[in-house]
Structure formats: structure tokens, C-alpha cells
Scaffold this active site. Structure first.
Site, PDB file in Angstrom:
ATOM      1  N   LYS A 208       0.821  -1.454  -0.162  1.00 32.85           N
ATOM      2  CA  LYS A 208      -0.009   0.121  -0.024  1.00 32.85           C
ATOM      3  C   LYS A 208       0.860   1.345   0.056  1.00 32.85           C
ATOM      4  O   LYS A 208       2.051   1.253   0.589  1.00 32.85           O
ATOM      5  CB  LYS A 208      -0.925   0.102   1.227  1.00 32.85           C
ATOM      6  N   GLU A 251      -9.175  12.404  12.062  1.00 34.95           N
ATOM      7  CA  GLU A 251      -8.427  11.143  12.499  1.00 34.95           C
ATOM      8  C   GLU A 251      -7.373  11.717  13.713  1.00 34.95           C
ATOM      9  O   GLU A 251      -6.526  12.346  13.521  1.00 34.95           O
ATOM     10  CB  GLU A 251      -7.403  10.516  11.267  1.00 34.95           C
ATOM     11  N   GLY A 268     -10.746   3.416   4.602  1.00 30.24           N
ATOM     12  CA  GLY A 268     -12.004   3.170   3.710  1.00 30.24           C
ATOM     13  C   GLY A 268     -12.705   4.520   3.584  1.00 30.24           C
ATOM     14  O   GLY A 268     -12.898   5.065   4.596  1.00 30.24           O
ATOM     15  N   GLU A 298      -8.431  -3.939   4.383  1.00 30.94           N
ATOM     16  CA  GLU A 298      -7.475  -2.810   4.177  1.00 30.94           C
ATOM     17  C   GLU A 298      -7.371  -1.866   5.497  1.00 30.94           C
ATOM     18  O   GLU A 298      -6.781  -1.622   6.328  1.00 30.94           O
ATOM     19  CB  GLU A 298      -7.712  -1.737   3.319  1.00 30.94           C
ATOM     20  N   ALA A 367      -2.065   4.995   7.164  1.00 33.10           N
ATOM     21  CA  ALA A 367      -3.015   5.693   6.786  1.00 33.10           C
ATOM     22  C   ALA A 367      -2.409   6.945   5.867  1.00 33.10           C
ATOM     23  O   ALA A 367      -3.234   7.364   5.050  1.00 33.10           O
ATOM     24  CB  ALA A 367      -4.061   6.166   7.804  1.00 33.10           C
ATOM     25  N   ARG A 415      -7.177  17.118   5.701  1.00 29.93           N
ATOM     26  CA  ARG A 415      -8.206  17.987   5.322  1.00 29.93           C
ATOM     27  C   ARG A 415      -8.018  19.450   5.880  1.00 29.93           C
ATOM     28  O   ARG A 415      -8.712  20.287   6.286  1.00 29.93           O
ATOM     29  CB  ARG A 415      -9.474  17.770   6.135  1.00 29.93           C
ATOM     30  N   GLY A 430      -4.558  13.412  -0.027  1.00 33.25           N
ATOM     31  CA  GLY A 430      -3.791  12.146  -0.406  1.00 33.25           C
ATOM     32  C   GLY A 430      -4.777  11.125  -0.507  1.00 33.25           C
ATOM     33  O   GLY A 430      -5.982  11.041   0.152  1.00 33.25           O
ATOM     34  N   GLU A 445     -10.780  11.427  -5.765  1.00 33.90           N
ATOM     35  CA  GLU A 445     -11.000  11.290  -4.384  1.00 33.90           C
ATOM     36  C   GLU A 445     -10.245  12.418  -3.494  1.00 33.90           C
ATOM     37  O   GLU A 445     -10.644  12.907  -2.472  1.00 33.90           O
ATOM     38  CB  GLU A 445     -10.489   9.883  -3.647  1.00 33.90           C
ATOM     39  N   LYS A 449     -11.600  15.210  -0.529  1.00 33.08           N
ATOM     40  CA  LYS A 449     -11.052  15.396   0.514  1.00 33.08           C
ATOM     41  C   LYS A 449     -10.540  16.817   0.651  1.00 33.08           C
ATOM     42  O   LYS A 449     -10.442  17.113   1.850  1.00 33.08           O
ATOM     43  CB  LYS A 449      -9.691  14.444   0.765  1.00 33.08           C
TER      44      LYS A 449
END
Length: 479
Positions: A208, A251, A268, A298, A367, A415, A430, A445, A449
Site C-alpha cells: 500500500k 483522525e 476506507g 485494508e 493511513a 483536510r 492524499g 478522491e 478530501k
């Protein structure tokens, strides 16, 4: 104000804290008026820092250790009077100085990591509000009085606060149209970087990779209004402002309160704008996230990567097998809240790691970097920095606060944006890249974000270049 360079002595901090209403009876976010304030706000509670008593900057792979040693030295005088304690601060007001901090993502970043000790900290927790006045006893303003035994007191704190709040406010920027342009990595460049990342994953180099891109907003940016908007629209996130780094992260890297550590892991993502018209949002998110084997796998990898690093510093650790869906205005996330009891935190004096030490252990997480960590970091440097000149700086690094007792909260700077000057703000976003990643979908995506910051800046969908906006159509789960 103490701003030490290399070899300069740290400040000698002293503080006084008292219970009192938020100045003017306002909300915490209403204290954000100049854009220079520090902030950490969630659900309307948290802390705002006003003025500056001391500031420390550092760079390089030893940035966390340098900051920790500076902070321990700066708070040593206060600790001599009030022992460093591991008792939770449920009984506010707090008993130790507080600092806000932001750290660069990468060891080789030229961006300064910073600790800011505000002159005043206004806090609100559990319906209780309080004020701390923090001073450097060795500063020219206080050195002579401190040598004679003076220490900050509540009455003088109120006088100083009144003077600070009465100072003329910085003129608000003139109303002008904002312009959004691509940053160091263009849309085409990002798609190509994703494609190359996928090829590396298929070759077995890593499993990843998280790749970021940037965008630039120019014009008259009203930073205080941006922050106030984020606290209103993203109440379940931690809105932050430290040294020009602003945003609202969903987060939590680690929170330490007494003998307890907590984290919130996200992996996710599902764009809410892609949900079919009239669909039940909760059902849509469950089907595309909770019931998706790939996304669940994941997510578990992300949780395991954090718990494996945290476990050696704990006597007990809990990470539920079942994640929950975190609903935000722009996206849904799979989320897991981790709780742990720390070693060396069962008495009056902390002997185990505090918030800053654990932050260094945990950063960077899967992440925001990838798996394995070292291989992912090396590929990020090659695809972002070497080939496109993009330095993440403070983006995706730890941001939050700490006190003199080892307590603190550090989120991941997501963010968000960096205020480069009064007319320029650089946004970052990202995406997690895996073998099945589609470059166009990952590019889209990044638009989802960036949406919280774009909307807080006052940019509407019609003003955003299509490549920075998510496409219409069914939502897709990605990370």
C-alpha cells in the site's frame, strides 16, 4: 517572547490557571479573530491560544526528540513546584503549562516543526471553562520580578488578558475573488504517479502507498472565518490551527490522558456526493464499506499497524473487530477507536511515554504513508518530492497540543492547508493506493478530501476545476 535557535536556552515557564467564562461569554471559535491564534476544537470544546509566550522550531529526523527535550526543560521550573502527574485532568483547571505543536511529515522536510506556548490558553471541557496565563520567567519583561520571587497570579492575568483583547484588531482582508489553481503536482502528474505506484505494488515492492497532491488558493483569505466555518460544519472533527497550519481532521493519532491512550483509525473512504439520489445513506455506506471484504481487510491492516506499534507501551489494549461508519459532511469513513492503558502511568510521576513520545512512535501511520512503512516513505519521496518538487511539509504530520504532565492530543494533519502568506493558501489531499487502484478515481478522491477546505474558503463547486472535484455517479469505496 522566547524563540530559541540552536544552542539557545529554553524558556523558564510558569503559569496560573483559574476557572472563568470564555471572554465575552462567546464560543471558543469566536476568539479566532486574527488568524494567529492556536486552536484545537471539537464539538465546540477544546482550547484556543492567544498571544505567544515562547516558540520553538526544529527540523530533521530528531525533531520529536528535540521538541520533547526543549519542552521538558521549559516546564522544569513549574514541575519543581507542582509534580508532574499522570492523574487525568477531569478536575480542570489544569496544573501545568500547555503548548500547541505541529510536526513535519518527513524526516528530510525543510519545513519547520513548531511548538507554540501561547501567553493565554482559554479552555472548555465538559461544560467547564478556564483560563491559563503562561509566562517566561527569564524574559526581559519578567526576569527582575521573577528573581525577587514573583510568579503569575490571577488578578494580573485578568489585567493582561483585558489589554490583549482590547488591542486593535488586524484589518480584515478586502473582499476579492479567490482563484484555485493546480499545485506542484498537476492532475496528469498525479494520475501518472498513481499508475507508477500501482506498478510498484504489483511488483511486490510494497502492498500500500499513500500519494498526495496539492492545490493553491490565492486572493484575500479570511483565515479566522475559515476556522470558524470548519468548527461549525465539521463538529465531529478536530479543528486545528498551529503556526499557519489549519484544517479539521477526522483522525486522532493518539490522545493521552493520565494512564489512558486513545486513537481513531480511519481506512476506507466513500464520497457522499457519489451516493445515488434518494438512497439511504447509512445503507449505502454499509454496503460499500462495512460489507466490502477488500475495504474491511485494508481497514484491519491499518488498525493492526497502529496497535502493533502501540502495544509495547501498554498493559492492556482494546481494538474492536467491528469498525463503525464515521459520517462526515463530505465522505463516509470506516473507523475504529482504539483504547489502551499505558505502562509507567500508575502513580504521581509518569515513568512511561507521554503524548509526544507516543506520537513519534506511531508516526507515520499506514493511513498516510503505506505498508511497509520504510518502502512506502522512500517511494513517496521519489514520486512526490524528487519528480514533482512537492514537499508535504506539515501536511499529514502530527498536530495538536501537550502539557507538562505528558498528556496531550495529536491528530493527523488532514483536510487542511498551510497559510503561506496573507494571500496564498496551499491545500493538500492524499489517497491510499493498492493494486486495484484506478488513477482517475484516486484523483477524484483528492477533490472530495479537499472539499471541506474549499467550502470553508467560500469556493463553490462551480468555481472548482473539474479535476479537483469528484465526478458524478455512483460512489466508490477507496482508501
Amino acid at each position: 517572547m522566547n524563540t530559541p535557535g540552536i544552542g539557545a536556552p529554553p524558556p523558564r515557564l510558569a503559569s496560573v490557571t483559574s476557572a472563568r467564562p470564555v471572554p465575552g461569554g462567546a464560543a471558543l471559535a469566536d476568539l479566532l479573530v486574527s488568524g494567529d491564534e492556536c486552536a484545537w476544537i471539537r464539538f465546540g470544546e477544546g482550547m484556543v491560544g492567544l498571544g505567544t509566550a515562547a516558540r520553538f522550531t526544529t527540523t530533521g529526523p530528531g525533531r520529536f526528540d528535540a521538541a520533547r527535550r526543549w519542552w521538558m526543560a521549559a516546564t522544569a521550573a513549574e514541575a519543581a513546584d507542582t509534580s508532574r502527574t499522570t492523574l487525568p485532568d477531569a478536575g480542570l483547571p489544569r496544573r501545568a503549562p500547555l503548548a500547541f505543536a505541529a510536526f513535519a511529515f518527513a524526516d528530510d522536510s525543510p519545513a519547520d516543526s513548531v511548538l507554540v506556548v501561547p501567553e493565554f490558553v482559554v479552555g472548555s471541557t465538559g461544560g467547564r471553562t478556564w483560563l491559563s496565563w503562561q509566562v517566561d520567567l527569564d524574559s526581559p519583561e519578567y526576569a527582575a520580578r521573577a528573581a525577587a520571587g514573583w510568579r503569575p497570579g490571577v488578578r494580573e492575568a485578568e489585567e493582561r488578558l483585558t489589554a490583549l483583547l482590547a488591542a486593535p484588531a488586524r484589518p480584515r482582508p478586502a473582499t476579492a475573488a479567490l482563484e484555485l489553481t493546480e499545485g506542484a503536482i498537476s492532475a496528469d502528474g498525479y494520475r501518472e504517479a498513481v499508475a507508477r505506484g500501482v506498478r510498484e505494488i504489483e511488483a511486490g515492492t510494497l502492498t500500500k502507498l499513500v500519494l498526495a497532491r496539492d492545490a493553491v488558493v490565492t486572493g484575500a483569505v479570511d483565515v479566522p472565518q475559515v476556522l470558524r466555518t470548519l468548527t461549525e460544519q465539521y463538529r465531529d472533527c478536530w479543528t486545528y490551527s498551529v503556526g499557519g497550519l489549519i484544517g479539521s481532521t477526522p483522525e486522532m493519532l493518539v490522545k493521552v490522558d493520565g494512564d489512558t491512550a486513545r486513537a481513531r483509525v480511519l481506512a476506507g473512504t466513500l464520497d457522499r456526493d457519489g451516493a445515488p439520489s434518494g438512497a439511504d445513506g447509512a445503507d449505502h455506506a454499509r454496503r460499500h464499506l462495512v460489507e466490502d471484504r477488500k475495504q474491511r481487510h485494508e481497514h484491519r491492516l491499518a488498525v493492526d499497524s497502529l496497535t502493533e506499534r502501540l502495544r509495547p507501551f501498554t498493559t492492556a489494549l482494546e481494538a474492536p473487530e467491528e469498525p463503525f461508519v464515521l459520517e462526515l459532511p463530505n465522505v463516509w469513513h470506516l473507523a475504529t477507536d482504539v483504547t489502551a492503558r499505558l505502562v509507567g502511568a500508575d502513580g504521581v510521576r509518569r515513568t512511561g511515554p507521554g503524548a509526544l513520545a507516543l506520537t513519534e512512535v506511531l508516526h507515520p501511520t499506514a493511513a498516510v504513508c503505506g505498508t511497509p512503512r520504510d518502502a512506502a516513505a522512500a517511494l513517496i519521496h521519489r514520486l512526490e518530492a524528487e519528480e514533482h518538487g512537492l514537499d508535504r511539509g506539515l501536511y499529514a504530520g502530527p498536530v495538536g497540543w501537550l502539557d507538562g504532565n505528558g498528556n496531550g492530543e495529536f491528530g493527523i494533519a488532514l483536510r487542511g492547508a498551510v497559510v503561506e502568506d496573507e494571500h496564498t493558501v496551499r491545500l493538500y489531499a492524499g489517497c491510499g493506493i493498492v493494486a486495484a487502484s484506478d488513477p482517475a478515481a484516486e484523483l477524484a478522491e483528492t477533490g472530495a478530501k479537499m472539499r471541506p477546505m474549499l467550502q470553508a474558503l467560500g469556493l463553490r463547486a462551480g468555481a472548482v476545476p473539474s479535476e479537483l472535484s469528484p465526478p458524478a455517479g455512483p460512489g466508490r469505496a477507496r482508501r
